[in-house]
Design a protein around this motif. Structure first.
Motif, PDB file in Angstrom:
ATOM      1  N   TYR A 137      12.214  17.899 -26.291  1.00 11.49           N
ATOM      2  CA  TYR A 137      12.026  19.347 -26.182  1.00 11.49           C
ATOM      3  C   TYR A 137      11.945  19.982 -27.565  1.00 11.49           C
ATOM      4  N   VAL A 141       8.510  21.775 -29.027  1.00 11.23           N
ATOM      5  CA  VAL A 141       8.513  23.192 -29.386  1.00 11.23           C
ATOM      6  C   VAL A 141       7.989  23.366 -30.817  1.00 11.23           C
ATOM      7  N   THR A 223       7.647  30.443 -23.668  1.00 10.45           N
ATOM      8  CA  THR A 223       8.408  30.754 -22.454  1.00 10.45           C
ATOM      9  C   THR A 223       7.947  29.888 -21.286  1.00 10.45           C
ATOM     10  N   TYR A 225       6.575  26.980 -21.454  1.00  8.85           N
ATOM     11  CA  TYR A 225       7.010  25.601 -21.672  1.00  8.85           C
ATOM     12  C   TYR A 225       8.485  25.439 -21.321  1.00  8.85           C
ATOM     13  N   GLN A 226       9.301  26.410 -21.726  1.00  8.44           N
ATOM     14  CA  GLN A 226      10.727  26.352 -21.406  1.00  8.44           C
ATOM     15  C   GLN A 226      10.964  26.310 -19.898  1.00  8.44           C
ATOM     16  N   GLU A 227      10.132  27.016 -19.164  1.00  5.88           N
ATOM     17  CA  GLU A 227      10.301  27.048 -17.709  1.00  5.88           C
ATOM     18  C   GLU A 227      10.050  25.686 -17.075  1.00  5.88           C
ATOM     19  N   LEU A 230      13.549  23.384 -19.062  1.00  2.00           N
ATOM     20  CA  LEU A 230      14.933  23.859 -19.131  1.00  2.00           C
ATOM     21  C   LEU A 230      15.376  24.398 -17.782  1.00  2.00           C
ATOM     22  N   GLN A 234      20.138  27.341 -19.146  1.00  2.00           N
ATOM     23  CA  GLN A 234      19.661  27.147 -20.512  1.00  2.00           C
ATOM     24  C   GLN A 234      18.695  28.253 -20.921  1.00  2.00           C
ATOM     25  N   ARG A 235      17.795  28.624 -20.005  1.00  2.00           N
ATOM     26  CA  ARG A 235      16.840  29.689 -20.329  1.00  2.00           C
ATOM     27  C   ARG A 235      17.556  31.027 -20.497  1.00  2.00           C
ATOM     28  N   LEU A 238      19.203  31.102 -23.940  1.00  2.00           N
ATOM     29  CA  LEU A 238      18.256  31.366 -25.023  1.00  2.00           C
ATOM     30  C   LEU A 238      17.827  32.823 -25.042  1.00  2.00           C
TER      31      LEU A 238
END
Length: 249
Positions: A137, A141, A223, A225-227, A230, A234-235, A238
């Motif tokens: 991850y 990023v 955002t 990608y995080q979805e 994570l 975790q989201r 952040l």
């Protein structure tokens, strides 16, 4: 000679032979009564000349003018020589990149200017070992940011990574990342509050003089990608960390 015979003698494939006919660089010969092409020795000589020119790197659309126009050889050879020199420079640059990646023990898809920094970050210094998915991850990023940033932004990113990989900071940030990796539905509010506070203290040790906020499109990509990687906790962590950092700036 039929197609198979002339192709075999010339050292080309029948498909290549047909392609030469299609693009017009090799005229089609007369056909026999049975419909098969009937190649002569002259056709063979022309085919050998074409093959030789293509081996030098001459484009097919340049071959016909080359064969028909006298005095063009020097121009063509000069052009080929310049192109080969440019190719050699490009290949030498690629070899230099490969050497840098090897020296850093980095993955082939790593931007060369970040190779050593990402490898150092992945080592974790004296901190705990991070889960492979968290290492991936962090790395992806950085790759996404590197792709989206301009030259100044990439330099600023490298500057931040240089700070993060300093031994005294790396162990602390690795420990924070390990705590972030295990955030989940069973994490208590107190644990999250403590991680937020500790993360702010770690961020305060970094300087952002050259860093600028990413553009909205890049932010949306991060955002999204995080979805995909994570969990909800975790989201949320952040988002809270970013909001509090912006409020304090």
């Amino acid at each position: 000679m039929n197609s198979a015979e002339i192709a075999r003698i010339a050292g080309v494939s029948v498909r290549t032979l047909r392609h030469y006919h299609q693009v017009g660089v090799l005229p089609e010969p007369a056909r026999r009564a049975n419909g098969y092409r009937d190649y002569t020795v002259s056709d063979l000589v022309l085919l050998l000349r074409i093959r030789r020119l293509t081996e030098l790197g001459l484009p097919l659309d340049e071959i016909q003018p080359m064969l028909k126009t006298s005095g063009r050889a020097d121009v063509v050879l000069d052009e080929l020589d310049r192109e080969l020199a440019a190719q050699i420079e490009r290949l030498a640059a690629r070899r230099e990149v490969i050497a840098r990646l090897r020296a850093a023990g980095a993955s082939p898809d790593t931007p060369p200017e970040l190779a050593g920094l990402l490898a150092s970050g992945a080592s974790g210094g004296a901190g705990p070992d991070l889960p492979p998915e968290m290492l991936q991850y962090d790395r992806e990023v950085v790759l996404l940011l590197h792709h989206r940033l301009d030259e100044d932004g990439r330099a600023a990113l490298a500057g931040l990574l240089t700070q993060v990989t300093e031994p005294d900071i790396l162990a602390a940030t690795t420990a924070l990342t390990a705590r972030f990796a295990v955030l989940g539905a069973d994490t208590t509010d107190e644990e999250i509050d403590q991680l937020v506070a500790d993360s702010h203290r770690a961020l305060a040790r970094l300087t952002y003089d050259e860093w600028k906020e990413v553009d909205p499109r890049t932010g949306a990509l991060l955002t999204a990608y995080q979805e995909t990687v994570l969990n909800d906790v975790q989201r949320a962590f952040l988002a809270r960390l970013v909001a509090e950092t912006e409020d304090s700036s």
